[in-house]
Structure formats: structure tokens, C-alpha cells
Write a protein that holds these residues in place. Structure first.
Motif, PDB file in Angstrom:
ATOM      1  N   VAL A 172       0.840  -1.202   0.000  1.00 56.67           N
ATOM      2  CA  VAL A 172       0.000   0.000   0.000  1.00 56.67           C
ATOM      3  C   VAL A 172       0.869   1.244   0.000  1.00 56.67           C
ATOM      4  CG1 VAL A 172      -1.733   1.323   1.273  1.00 56.67           C
ATOM      5  CG2 VAL A 172      -1.938  -1.161   1.121  1.00 56.67           C
ATOM      6  N   GLY A 173       1.929   1.246   0.804  1.00 58.28           N
ATOM      7  CA  GLY A 173       2.837   2.385   0.823  1.00 58.28           C
ATOM      8  C   GLY A 173       3.454   2.641  -0.538  1.00 58.28           C
ATOM      9  N   HIS A 174       3.845   1.568  -1.217  1.00 57.62           N
ATOM     10  CA  HIS A 174       4.410   1.682  -2.559  1.00 57.62           C
ATOM     11  C   HIS A 174       3.411   2.330  -3.514  1.00 57.62           C
ATOM     12  CE1 HIS A 174       5.253  -0.026  -6.634  1.00 57.62           C
ATOM     13  NE2 HIS A 174       6.491   0.257  -6.319  1.00 57.62           N
ATOM     14  N   ALA A 175       2.165   1.864  -3.483  1.00 50.68           N
ATOM     15  CA  ALA A 175       1.144   2.434  -4.358  1.00 50.68           C
ATOM     16  C   ALA A 175       0.857   3.883  -3.997  1.00 50.68           C
ATOM     17  CB  ALA A 175      -0.136   1.600  -4.282  1.00 50.68           C
ATOM     18  N   ALA A 176       0.870   4.191  -2.697  1.00 50.63           N
ATOM     19  CA  ALA A 176       0.615   5.573  -2.279  1.00 50.63           C
ATOM     20  C   ALA A 176       1.720   6.506  -2.776  1.00 50.63           C
ATOM     21  CB  ALA A 176       0.502   5.643  -0.758  1.00 50.63           C
ATOM     22  N   ILE A 177       2.971   6.050  -2.693  1.00 61.22           N
ATOM     23  CA  ILE A 177       4.081   6.855  -3.217  1.00 61.22           C
ATOM     24  C   ILE A 177       3.885   7.091  -4.710  1.00 61.22           C
ATOM     25  CG2 ILE A 177       6.548   6.839  -3.744  1.00 61.22           C
ATOM     26  CD1 ILE A 177       6.926   5.282  -1.086  1.00 61.22           C
ATOM     27  N   GLN A 178       3.591   6.025  -5.440  1.00 62.79           N
ATOM     28  CA  GLN A 178       3.451   6.144  -6.888  1.00 62.79           C
ATOM     29  C   GLN A 178       2.302   7.064  -7.273  1.00 62.79           C
ATOM     30  OE1 GLN A 178       3.115   1.899  -7.793  1.00 62.79           O
ATOM     31  NE2 GLN A 178       5.057   2.008  -8.885  1.00 62.79           N
ATOM     32  N   LEU A 179       1.149   6.888  -6.629  1.00 62.45           N
ATOM     33  CA  LEU A 179      -0.016   7.721  -6.960  1.00 62.45           C
ATOM     34  C   LEU A 179       0.218   9.179  -6.578  1.00 62.45           C
ATOM     35  CD1 LEU A 179      -2.970   5.381  -5.933  1.00 62.45           C
ATOM     36  CD2 LEU A 179      -2.462   6.186  -8.247  1.00 62.45           C
ATOM     37  N   ALA A 180       0.812   9.412  -5.402  1.00 61.65           N
ATOM     38  CA  ALA A 180       1.062  10.783  -4.965  1.00 61.65           C
ATOM     39  C   ALA A 180       2.054  11.471  -5.900  1.00 61.65           C
ATOM     40  CB  ALA A 180       1.580  10.784  -3.531  1.00 61.65           C
ATOM     41  N   ARG A 181       3.082  10.751  -6.297  1.00 62.40           N
ATOM     42  CA  ARG A 181       4.074  11.321  -7.216  1.00 62.40           C
ATOM     43  C   ARG A 181       3.429  11.610  -8.576  1.00 62.40           C
ATOM     44  NH1 ARG A 181       9.877  11.506  -7.493  1.00 62.40           N
ATOM     45  NH2 ARG A 181      10.272  12.793  -9.341  1.00 62.40           N
ATOM     46  N   TRP A 182       2.595  10.684  -9.053  1.00 59.61           N
ATOM     47  CA  TRP A 182       1.877  10.876 -10.329  1.00 59.61           C
ATOM     48  C   TRP A 182       0.993  12.107 -10.278  1.00 59.61           C
ATOM     49  CZ3 TRP A 182      -3.569   9.454 -11.169  1.00 59.61           C
ATOM     50  CH2 TRP A 182      -3.960   9.461 -12.520  1.00 59.61           C
ATOM     51  N   ALA A 183       0.414  12.358  -9.084  1.00 61.28           N
ATOM     52  CA  ALA A 183      -0.503  13.485  -8.930  1.00 61.28           C
ATOM     53  C   ALA A 183       0.211  14.795  -8.614  1.00 61.28           C
ATOM     54  CB  ALA A 183      -1.525  13.175  -7.829  1.00 61.28           C
ATOM     55  N   GLY A 184       1.544  14.766  -8.494  1.00 58.74           N
ATOM     56  CA  GLY A 184       2.294  16.007  -8.357  1.00 58.74           C
ATOM     57  C   GLY A 184       2.741  16.381  -6.966  1.00 58.74           C
ATOM     58  N   ALA A 185       2.535  15.509  -5.960  1.00 63.32           N
ATOM     59  CA  ALA A 185       2.911  15.832  -4.592  1.00 63.32           C
ATOM     60  C   ALA A 185       4.415  15.693  -4.379  1.00 63.32           C
ATOM     61  CB  ALA A 185       2.174  14.910  -3.616  1.00 63.32           C
ATOM     62  N   THR A 186       4.900  16.374  -3.349  1.00 63.60           N
ATOM     63  CA  THR A 186       6.221  16.077  -2.798  1.00 63.60           C
ATOM     64  C   THR A 186       6.029  14.936  -1.807  1.00 63.60           C
ATOM     65  OG1 THR A 186       7.007  18.347  -3.030  1.00 63.60           O
ATOM     66  CG2 THR A 186       8.144  16.945  -1.427  1.00 63.60           C
ATOM     67  N   VAL A 187       6.785  13.866  -1.972  1.00 62.82           N
ATOM     68  CA  VAL A 187       6.535  12.647  -1.206  1.00 62.82           C
ATOM     69  C   VAL A 187       7.701  12.347  -0.270  1.00 62.82           C
ATOM     70  CG1 VAL A 187       5.948  10.201  -1.308  1.00 62.82           C
ATOM     71  CG2 VAL A 187       5.187  11.731  -3.139  1.00 62.82           C
ATOM     72  N   ILE A 188       7.374  12.249   1.023  1.00 65.17           N
ATOM     73  CA  ILE A 188       8.316  11.823   2.056  1.00 65.17           C
ATOM     74  C   ILE A 188       7.854  10.464   2.561  1.00 65.17           C
ATOM     75  CG2 ILE A 188       9.347  12.382   4.293  1.00 65.17           C
ATOM     76  CD1 ILE A 188       8.497  15.314   3.788  1.00 65.17           C
ATOM     77  N   THR A 189       8.781   9.576   2.835  1.00 66.74           N
ATOM     78  CA  THR A 189       8.393   8.285   3.384  1.00 66.74           C
ATOM     79  C   THR A 189       9.298   7.934   4.553  1.00 66.74           C
ATOM     80  OG1 THR A 189       7.944   5.958   2.859  1.00 66.74           O
ATOM     81  CG2 THR A 189       9.887   6.935   1.860  1.00 66.74           C
ATOM     82  N   THR A 190       8.782   7.134   5.472  1.00 69.14           N
ATOM     83  CA  THR A 190       9.608   6.598   6.559  1.00 69.14           C
ATOM     84  C   THR A 190       9.831   5.117   6.319  1.00 69.14           C
ATOM     85  OG1 THR A 190       7.643   6.223   7.943  1.00 69.14           O
ATOM     86  CG2 THR A 190       8.842   8.293   8.256  1.00 69.14           C
ATOM     87  N   ILE A 191      11.045   4.699   6.581  1.00 65.66           N
ATOM     88  CA  ILE A 191      11.449   3.309   6.371  1.00 65.66           C
ATOM     89  C   ILE A 191      12.388   2.918   7.513  1.00 65.66           C
ATOM     90  CG2 ILE A 191      11.115   3.010   3.896  1.00 65.66           C
ATOM     91  CD1 ILE A 191      14.336   4.366   5.440  1.00 65.66           C
ATOM     92  N   SER A 192      12.812   1.646   7.543  1.00 67.28           N
ATOM     93  CA  SER A 192      13.620   1.170   8.665  1.00 67.28           C
ATOM     94  C   SER A 192      14.994   0.657   8.261  1.00 67.28           C
ATOM     95  CB  SER A 192      12.872   0.056   9.411  1.00 67.28           C
ATOM     96  OG  SER A 192      12.600  -1.038   8.545  1.00 67.28           O
TER      97      SER A 192
END
Length: 346
Positions: A172-192
Motif C-alpha cells: 500500500v505504501g508503494h502504491a501511495a508513493i506512486q499515486l502521490a508522485r503521479w498526482a504532483g505531490a512532494t513525497v516523504i516516506t519513513t522506512i527502517s
């Protein structure tokens, strides 16, 4: 035809490969020759009776035979009466196939209500199609619940917005990054880990913050001094403090998963932010949200924005149909990436 079935809930050993008669498409239905079946956490949780009533038992001869898995992709080979817009030979992706049904996608051919089938755009693979349903539709909903919109996603619809995706290496996180980037957002993510940072970056995240190191809230605030507008959150019980520290005034937090059942929320702090906490469960989002998701996710896939595989940050782990139990175990054990079942070659 071949089908994976279970007649009682439990661990993956309840799944069995059987031969059974092919069903035919009734009124309002289509039959889809499944090429690839996608496995999600909701699939093993339903099989284990964690998210649905227990089914059958060892001595219950009358228990229904349930075929698991909500998502899949294939080719329509039969169209029922009253169905418009589909023809034999159409390539489609499926979502919620097992919702209010005992007939999921872990079988050679699945009969589903026509609204659960969506034409797969030319050039979009069955692997992508089988990966869209639960992950991409959930991500779409999470990105469209902000009070000030948008309600639909398209290129430019999130221009000027900052989106935080916690757990950016998950499906879900992967899809959210892809969709947000496609829609023009600046995307920050947290990972471990560095490895997961590489996956999130390959998916399109502009910044990946390791939440196990230093002060992740300060790192996010440095990137987004006014706070993040939209949070897509995988574990609010653990992340409530971090999210409260970085969400913008009037921001939205979409919560689509959990690691427990209890949480303490600092009410005054959230009230001061006028923040929106939106729980997301695909089964109950409503017809309007589902239709919006179907249309926008399909458009993003057609644009090549929802690709899967190592190069785009979502490694694929594959199993043959006969090893569906192992596929369920892989998802339950937290295998990074997407788990797919190859049902029909080609």
C-alpha cells in the motif's frame, strides 16, 4: 478446473488444491480466466478468521468451499446476461472478488459481478493488474480524504501538497508513493533500513527517512517546515507521536492498518491542529469512492505510474497455484514486496 479451496478457517494448511466444475456467468456477471492472482494481508487474515467469522470445522461436511484472494487479472471468457461494456477476450483486473462471495481469484476461472472487473489498459501487464486492487485502491482513498481535497487523483491534482507515507516499502505504501508522485505531490516516506529506502526511492519518493535513527520528526519538519498535508499511515498505534509532530494544521491522516486495538490520542493537540483522522477499509468506503478509485487507478496504470518489480521498488515473489499456502505464509511473514500466484501461463 483447478481451484484452491478451504472449508474451515485456520492456518495455511486448510488450503487445498481441488478439481471442480467450472461455474458459468449469471446475469450481471463475467467469468474471468485468471492469469495472475494477487495475495494481500486481508486474504490470509480472512482465511484465518481474523477479519471474518470462523468457517466450518473439521467435521462440518456442509461448510462451503471458499476460494481465497481478492485481487487478480486475466481475460474474460464468458459474459452474463445484462452485462454491458465487456466482451469475451477483454483483459481485466479484478478487485474485491471475494467480498460478499466465496469465489476469489486463486483458481483457473472466477465468476464475479461485472462491477468488480475493470478493463486493463493496453500495455499494462497482468502482474500490474493483479497488484492494483487492495493496495492501489486503498492508497487512492487515503490520498483523497483531505477536507480541502482533491477527491480525485490526476496529474497535477496534488501540486503543492506534501504527502508522508509511513512504511513506504509495503504494497500500500508503494502504491501511495506512486499515486502521490503521479498526482504532483512532494513525497516523504519513513522506512527502517537502507534497503527499504532504496525501494521507496525507486517507487518515486523524494525523501526517505529512517525512523530508527536520530529524530525522524525533526528530519521531516526540516523538509516540510509547515508540516505535511496528507499522511498515509500503516501503524497509527506506533506512529501517533511522530504523526502528531509533523502533520500540518488542517492536515489529514489516513489509517489503513494497525498493530493492535488500543491507542491513546492527545486530544487537545489534535484538536488544535484541526486535523482529520480518517480510517480506511476498502470494503466499506462506499460506491462513489470505489468508482473514483477504479477510474483514477486505471488511468495511473495506463500512464505507467503503477509499475511493479525491482526497478520500481516492489520486488515480486511468485508461486504456482498449487503453492498458494506458501504464498499466504509469505505475506503473513512480512515478505517485502508483492506476492503473486501464477495461475495460467501467458
Amino acid at each position: 478446473m483447478r481451484a484452491i479451496v478451504y472449508t474451515s478457517t485456520g492456518d495455511s494448511s486448510v488450503l487445498n488444491l481441488v478439481e471442480r466444475e467450472e461455474a458459468h456467468a449469471g446475469p450481471g456477471q463475467v467469468r474471468v480466466r485468471i492469469h495472475v492472482s494477487g495475495v494481500n494481508p486481508t486474504d490470509w487474515k480472512r482465511r484465518a478468521a481474523q477479519t471474518a467469522p470462523a468457517t466450518g470445522g473439521a467435521d462440518d461436511a456442509d461448510a462451503p468451499a471458499i476460494v481465497p484472494n481478492q485481487d487478480g487479472a486475466g481475460v474474460i471468457d464468458e459474459v452474463g446476461d445484462g452485462v454491458e461494456g465487456f466482451a469475451v477476450g477483454d483483459r481485466v483486473w479484478l478487485f474485491l472478488a471475494q467480498h460478499e462471495s466465496d469465489d476469489g481469484t486463486a483458481q483457473d476461472a472466477a465468476v464475479v459481478e461485472a462491477w468488480k472487473a475493470v478493463k486493463l489498459p493496453d500495455g499494462v501487464s497482468f502482474d500490474v493488474g493483479a497488484s492494483l486492487g487492495v493496495p492501489a485502491m486503498t492508497a487512492h482513498r487515503a490520498l483523497t480524504v483531505h477536507e480541502d481535497g482533491p477527491r480525485r487523483l490526476a496529474p497535477g491534482s496534488l501540486d503543492g501538497r506534501t504527502v508522508l507515507v509511513t512504511g513506504g516499502a509495503g504494497a500500500v505504501g508503494h502504491a501511495a508513493i506512486q499515486l502521490a508522485r503521479w498526482a504532483g505531490a512532494t513525497v516523504i516516506t519513513t522506512i527502517s533500513s537502507d534497503a527499504k529506502a532504496a525501494l521507496a526511492t525507486a517507487a518515486g519518493a523524494h525523501f526517505a527517512i529512517d525512523y530508527t535513527q536520530g529524530d525522524p520528526a525533526a528530519a521531516i519538519r526540516e523538509l516540510a517546515p509547515d508540516g505535511v498535508d496528507i499522511v498515509v499511515d500503516v501503524d497509527f498505534i506506533r506512529n501517533v507521536g511522530l504523526v502528531a509532530a509533523v502533520v500540518a494544521t488542517r492536515g489529514s491522516v489516513a489509517i489503513y492498518a494497525n498493530s493492535g486495538s488500543d491507542i491513546q490520542i492527545p486530544i487537545r493537540e489534535w484538536m488544535g491542529l484541526n486535523a482529520r483522522l480518517q480510517f480506511v477499509l476498502l470494503y466499506t468506503v462506499g460506491d462513489e469512492a470505489l468508482q473514483a478509485g477504479v477510474e483514477d487507478v486505471t488511468a495511473a496504470a495506463a500512464d505507467g505510474a503503477l509499475e511493479v518489480g525491482d526497478a520500481t521498488g516492489l520486488p515480486l515473489t511468485r508461486f504456482p497455484l498449487a503453492e498458494t499456502a506458501a504464498a499466504h505464509d509469505a505475506v503473513e511473514s512480512g515478505t517485502v514486496g508483492k506476492v503473486l500466484i501464477d495461475v495460467t501461463a501467458g
